[in-house]
Design a protein around this motif. Sequence first.
Motif, PDB file in Angstrom:
ATOM      1  N   ARG A   1       0.836  -1.208   0.000  1.00  0.00           N
ATOM      2  CA  ARG A   1       0.000   0.000   0.000  1.00  0.00           C
ATOM      3  C   ARG A   1       0.867   1.252   0.000  1.00  0.00           C
ATOM      4  O   ARG A   1       2.044   1.195   0.359  1.00  0.00           O
ATOM      5  N   PRO A   2       0.300   2.368  -0.393  1.00  0.00           N
ATOM      6  CA  PRO A   2       1.099   3.594  -0.450  1.00  0.00           C
ATOM      7  C   PRO A   2       1.642   3.971   0.917  1.00  0.00           C
ATOM      8  O   PRO A   2       0.962   3.813   1.925  1.00  0.00           O
ATOM      9  N   ASN A   3       2.878   4.424   0.889  1.00  0.00           N
ATOM     10  CA  ASN A   3       3.473   4.913   2.124  1.00  0.00           C
ATOM     11  C   ASN A   3       2.909   6.302   2.423  1.00  0.00           C
ATOM     12  O   ASN A   3       2.852   7.156   1.548  1.00  0.00           O
ATOM     13  N   ARG A   4       2.509   6.515   3.653  1.00  0.00           N
ATOM     14  CA  ARG A   4       1.865   7.780   4.010  1.00  0.00           C
ATOM     15  C   ARG A   4       2.848   8.845   4.466  1.00  0.00           C
ATOM     16  O   ARG A   4       2.453   9.981   4.705  1.00  0.00           O
ATOM     17  N   PHE A   5       4.083   8.506   4.613  1.00  0.00           N
ATOM     18  CA  PHE A   5       5.021   9.448   5.219  1.00  0.00           C
ATOM     19  C   PHE A   5       5.994  10.060   4.217  1.00  0.00           C
ATOM     20  O   PHE A   5       6.823  10.870   4.589  1.00  0.00           O
ATOM     21  N   ARG A   6       5.888   9.644   2.957  1.00  0.00           N
ATOM     22  CA  ARG A   6       6.693  10.306   1.933  1.00  0.00           C
ATOM     23  C   ARG A   6       5.933  11.510   1.402  1.00  0.00           C
ATOM     24  O   ARG A   6       4.727  11.428   1.169  1.00  0.00           O
ATOM     25  N   ARG A   7       6.654  12.566   1.196  1.00  0.00           N
ATOM     26  CA  ARG A   7       5.998  13.740   0.627  1.00  0.00           C
ATOM     27  C   ARG A   7       5.637  13.487  -0.824  1.00  0.00           C
ATOM     28  O   ARG A   7       6.284  12.697  -1.511  1.00  0.00           O
ATOM     29  N   ALA A   8       4.616  14.189  -1.268  1.00  0.00           N
ATOM     30  CA  ALA A   8       4.134  13.972  -2.637  1.00  0.00           C
ATOM     31  C   ALA A   8       5.198  14.302  -3.668  1.00  0.00           C
ATOM     32  O   ALA A   8       5.260  13.670  -4.733  1.00  0.00           O
ATOM     33  N   ASP A   9       6.065  15.269  -3.352  1.00  0.00           N
ATOM     34  CA  ASP A   9       7.086  15.653  -4.333  1.00  0.00           C
ATOM     35  C   ASP A   9       8.307  14.734  -4.291  1.00  0.00           C
ATOM     36  O   ASP A   9       9.265  14.939  -5.041  1.00  0.00           O
ATOM     37  N   GLY A  10       8.280  13.746  -3.422  1.00  0.00           N
ATOM     38  CA  GLY A  10       9.389  12.798  -3.363  1.00  0.00           C
ATOM     39  C   GLY A  10      10.579  13.287  -2.563  1.00  0.00           C
ATOM     40  O   GLY A  10      11.493  12.507  -2.275  1.00  0.00           O
ATOM     41  N   GLU A  11      10.581  14.538  -2.226  1.00  0.00           N
ATOM     42  CA  GLU A  11      11.701  15.087  -1.456  1.00  0.00           C
ATOM     43  C   GLU A  11      11.532  14.724   0.018  1.00  0.00           C
ATOM     44  O   GLU A  11      10.415  14.746   0.544  1.00  0.00           O
ATOM     45  N   PRO A  12      12.609  14.416   0.675  1.00  0.00           N
ATOM     46  CA  PRO A  12      12.498  14.088   2.105  1.00  0.00           C
ATOM     47  C   PRO A  12      12.325  15.350   2.939  1.00  0.00           C
ATOM     48  O   PRO A  12      12.738  16.438   2.536  1.00  0.00           O
ATOM     49  N   THR A  13      11.727  15.183   4.083  1.00  0.00           N
ATOM     50  CA  THR A  13      11.735  16.278   5.042  1.00  0.00           C
ATOM     51  C   THR A  13      13.134  16.350   5.661  1.00  0.00           C
ATOM     52  O   THR A  13      13.946  15.421   5.508  1.00  0.00           O
ATOM     53  N   ALA A  14      13.388  17.432   6.369  1.00  0.00           N
ATOM     54  CA  ALA A  14      14.705  17.567   7.006  1.00  0.00           C
ATOM     55  C   ALA A  14      14.941  16.432   7.993  1.00  0.00           C
ATOM     56  O   ALA A  14      16.045  15.869   8.069  1.00  0.00           O
ATOM     57  N   ALA A  15      13.922  16.088   8.739  1.00  0.00           N
ATOM     58  CA  ALA A  15      14.071  15.002   9.723  1.00  0.00           C
ATOM     59  C   ALA A  15      14.335  13.672   9.028  1.00  0.00           C
ATOM     60  O   ALA A  15      15.168  12.873   9.469  1.00  0.00           O
ATOM     61  N   GLN A  16      13.615  13.416   7.936  1.00  0.00           N
ATOM     62  CA  GLN A  16      13.832  12.160   7.197  1.00  0.00           C
ATOM     63  C   GLN A  16      15.247  12.110   6.628  1.00  0.00           C
ATOM     64  O   GLN A  16      15.892  11.060   6.628  1.00  0.00           O
ATOM     65  N   GLU A  17      15.709  13.242   6.162  1.00  0.00           N
ATOM     66  CA  GLU A  17      17.057  13.279   5.596  1.00  0.00           C
ATOM     67  C   GLU A  17      18.103  13.002   6.678  1.00  0.00           C
ATOM     68  O   GLU A  17      19.037  12.227   6.470  1.00  0.00           O
ATOM     69  N   ARG A  18      17.919  13.615   7.830  1.00  0.00           N
ATOM     70  CA  ARG A  18      18.846  13.352   8.934  1.00  0.00           C
ATOM     71  C   ARG A  18      18.754  11.893   9.364  1.00  0.00           C
ATOM     72  O   ARG A  18      19.759  11.248   9.658  1.00  0.00           O
ATOM     73  N   GLY A  19      17.541  11.384   9.389  1.00  0.00           N
ATOM     74  CA  GLY A  19      17.354   9.990   9.790  1.00  0.00           C
ATOM     75  C   GLY A  19      18.024   9.024   8.835  1.00  0.00           C
ATOM     76  O   GLY A  19      18.586   8.002   9.256  1.00  0.00           O
ATOM     77  N   LYS A  20      17.999   9.338   7.573  1.00  0.00           N
ATOM     78  CA  LYS A  20      18.639   8.458   6.595  1.00  0.00           C
ATOM     79  C   LYS A  20      20.152   8.432   6.811  1.00  0.00           C
ATOM     80  O   LYS A  20      20.792   7.371   6.704  1.00  0.00           O
ATOM     81  N   ALA A  21      20.695   9.579   7.137  1.00  0.00           N
ATOM     82  CA  ALA A  21      22.132   9.634   7.399  1.00  0.00           C
ATOM     83  C   ALA A  21      22.493   8.764   8.609  1.00  0.00           C
ATOM     84  O   ALA A  21      23.536   8.099   8.623  1.00  0.00           O
ATOM     85  N   ILE A  22      21.622   8.771   9.589  1.00  0.00           N
ATOM     86  CA  ILE A  22      21.864   7.917  10.763  1.00  0.00           C
ATOM     87  C   ILE A  22      21.747   6.446  10.365  1.00  0.00           C
ATOM     88  O   ILE A  22      22.539   5.596  10.764  1.00  0.00           O
ATOM     89  N   TYR A  23      20.745   6.139   9.576  1.00  0.00           N
ATOM     90  CA  TYR A  23      20.523   4.764   9.124  1.00  0.00           C
ATOM     91  C   TYR A  23      21.753   4.241   8.367  1.00  0.00           C
ATOM     92  O   TYR A  23      22.143   3.082   8.514  1.00  0.00           O
ATOM     93  N   GLU A  24      22.355   5.118   7.594  1.00  0.00           N
ATOM     94  CA  GLU A  24      23.458   4.681   6.724  1.00  0.00           C
ATOM     95  C   GLU A  24      24.840   4.902   7.324  1.00  0.00           C
ATOM     96  O   GLU A  24      25.849   4.605   6.688  1.00  0.00           O
ATOM     97  N   ARG A  25      24.912   5.407   8.527  1.00  0.00           N
ATOM     98  CA  ARG A  25      26.223   5.774   9.064  1.00  0.00           C
ATOM     99  C   ARG A  25      27.083   4.537   9.298  1.00  0.00           C
ATOM    100  O   ARG A  25      26.578   3.441   9.597  1.00  0.00           O
ATOM    101  N   THR A  26      28.349   4.738   9.209  1.00  0.00           N
ATOM    102  CA  THR A  26      29.310   3.655   9.430  1.00  0.00           C
ATOM    103  C   THR A  26      30.201   3.934  10.640  1.00  0.00           C
ATOM    104  O   THR A  26      31.031   3.111  10.991  1.00  0.00           O
ATOM    105  N   ARG A  27      30.039   5.095  11.215  1.00  0.00           N
ATOM    106  CA  ARG A  27      30.832   5.428  12.403  1.00  0.00           C
ATOM    107  C   ARG A  27      29.929   5.954  13.501  1.00  0.00           C
ATOM    108  O   ARG A  27      28.913   6.600  13.231  1.00  0.00           O
TER     109      ARG A  27
END
Lengths: 353, 618
Positions: free
Chosen positions: B493-519
Amino acid sequence: MRHALALLIVSSLWAAAPPMPRFRWQNFTTADGLPDNKVFSVAVDGERVWAGTDNGLALYEKGKWKVFRPQDGLAHRAVLYVAVDKRTRDVWIATMGGLSRYSAGRFDTYTQLNSGLSNDVVYGVAVQDDEVWTATAAGASRLNTRTGQWTLYNERNTPMYEIWTYAVSPGKDKVYYAVWGGGVLEYDVKNDRWKDYNDPDGETEIVLFKDQGLIHEITTSVSYVEKDKIVWVATYFGASRYDGRNWRNFLDQDSGLPSNFLNQVKAVDGNRAWFSTDKGLAYFDGRNWSVYRPSLETGRPEMLIRDQAGSVTRIDVPSAPAHHYVYGVDFQGDDIWVATAKGLSHGIAVKAE
Amino acid sequence: MRRALTFAAVTAAVAAFAWLLAGAGAERYLSPIELALSPGGERLYVVCEGSDELAVVDVKSGKVLRRVPVGRTPKGLALSPDAKFVYVANSWSDTVTEIDAQTLAVTRTLHSGFEPTSVLVDREGKTLYAANRIGGNISVIDLASGGEPKRLAAGRGASYLVGSPDGRFIYGTHIYPNPGPHRTPPQSEITVIDTGRQAVTDRWRMHNVAGVFHAAISADGRLGIASQLRPKNLIPLAHVAHGFVIGNSLTLFGPDVGDSVQVLIDEVERYFSLPFGVAIAPDKRAAYVSTSGSDSVTVLDLDKLLSILRRSGARERARLANDLSASVKFVAARIAVGSNPKGIALSSDGARLFVANRLDDTVSVIDTGARKVARTILLGGPAGVTPERRGERLFHTARFSFQGQFGCASCHIEGTLDGLAWDLEPDGFGIDVVDNRLIEDVSNTGPFKWNGANPDLETECGPRTEKYFFRSQSYSPEQLADLVSFLKSIPRRPNRFRRADGEPTAAQERGKAIYERTRRKDGTPIPEASQCPVCHSGPDYTNRQLTDVGTGKPTDRSPLFDVPQLTNIFLSAPYLHDGSAQSLEEIWTVFNPTDRHGVSNDLTKDELNDLIEYLKTL
């Protein structure tokens, strides 16, 4: 008040004093069903009255008290603040152990472990549209109740050099925080920007230039009047009023405040406000002041009225709030409810003769 | 971070394109799920969730007058009090379509909360209420402005609304239980809305109840009936023979019964699975319940049932909740209908009951006097039956389990989950308690089961289901192939937390960096095995391996668990293999004390919030 300038004190001279709100006080204690006499907060929802006490949440409805404690789902026994969402009638409860929402018999609790809440010590809570703002011991939190998203504000993303937020007062355009030891923070909703207001004298308790800025850094309460664009501030060292350009400060020596130690300020509008102090409940109508309390010396009910010229009239009255140490108030039409250190008081408005 | 959600966005775009292609090309099954009659009974409005349409049927001729395109996966409908408009809840579009009942033109699209499942218009015709399943709340929509001035807190899985005859109250039910302490009986609620105040004024607790579906209120307002499931998930699934899996049940409430009471519609050796639609006859002498897993409608003799309740003391009434022998005293008939009957509607005189047969695209018209199907209305749709469609029928039927007690859909409600943890396997009582997982878009997420024991869906759904769940007849190889085909076709089903324009919010962007961090934040490297994307990798965010993240309990036979996919993870609370984490936060604040489930203990609270905001977009 002891530090007041020249005072003219006359007993029982109603006619000599400017007309100020008068009340017949009905006081509630544990003997009446309150869970504790130390009442930190009161919130009115129509005919219902919520009281946050040191030992549970109490609801006054149809002449009876109902008590909620942790075993009922409340986050913690010590309830520091209560806010009602006027649209949904849900009640948000700030406690020493998290934030609870009471909605039609169900408690939902948000803690720093099970949610995005910044800290479990929640001093203040307020609702603005779909957002619940909290003041916690580790900064501010905002919960969007439609999306469930939490946004935290602290020293990393605001000018909040002290994160001990104590109270919050939101509007649609601005949100104000009282930061204990950190002055006042203003959040611009549209621009998502924060601005801080601090005591230009620093943290000293000496006021060098009285109306130059916020009276003191140790703020305990804010009350924002959106329609008038006025914010009122309570501190442990006096009160302040800010119109977006100018500050006006109030001290016990030059106003009707009975004390500079304030627990809360609650505005009626841009000119009128109620002040909860350690030496009584005070009201300012823009010119004159009145104070409601049991006498500090005799314990007998008294009402003080200070006119614009500084003349003070002491009036013997048949009743007074339960105690002179006042934590906060809320309004019920012309009536007022007062949370004190020794009970909850209902000020039933009395029409002037 | 422009690229941050790129993959997710592309995936969503591809899925949307595929969906469009499917819609544009192959004719889709209609899958009628709800229906309503016009006040005079001449028209039948049928919500077709499979074809994203509202079918308008001329009742007399049985002909489909028009199929009106609406939003994605419509689930519910309501008529305005003057019957001039039909409102359709589009669950995957988070909208409500307003249709002019005269012209059948779409006049407006209103916005609601996440996954509106049913709608109701107040008696004044001024306010529309929408129950939002994912949101767990109820939108209050002002029909004059089209705006949504407020949203009321409901329970988890808010889905169905019914109004009191006097219009003063609306009652909301929920297909998932409310969150509660781990391994405690499920609790649901009926949310009571005062329409005058537009506020929730009461919540009636439903003990030992998980999924609740429709409710109906009698014409005099004195009796309410809600259909529901009573799962016995706290005891091992070893008592199928005793009926100790799921009770197919009703809650009765209102002045006629005093304190609410639960009754089973099952019988001692025969079960009627997944009660869904409910209707009460105008004279209150009968009630009808569609049992969507048993392809039938159960008819209750309300005179007898209310008489039993009036004669019963509190202890006897409590016993009815588990008394399989009781229903013979008040069930008047079981009427076979089409496949997977869902929504039902009674004609105003109570003479005809219309039943939406979701999996054969028909409507059964029951003569309530004769208690038999008088005719069947064909709604259209593809003539042939695909393997996926056959599999979908297998998924929703209870006929394969012992005495027809339950089917796949009893726990995977409408292809999702039930919000419960179960003691499923033949490994000893209390061993290996497992959380129910979402089964959308799972074809590339094997192995299956939390211990990864089943390499593919054929194994997962074949012998295992036969031996450990159903304790009855097995699927034939052809049936198993069909079932697996259906499972592989369940879309995400459609994800409800992605913005319609596909761009992440600032919090989502920071969260992704945490998700992908190696240090770690102190600069020390994070071991590869503790980096989020190593285990939660690929398009479904799983490496499909077994991993020990320190969440094993003494009652687990092994601390190694299948790495779960993270897609639409926001839907599937509780979390961890046994459902012990009530929220995403608890995965790290409570159950990751030594950083074995990723490195999280150097994160500040706002950083953890950012990580969660990102996870909710996956």
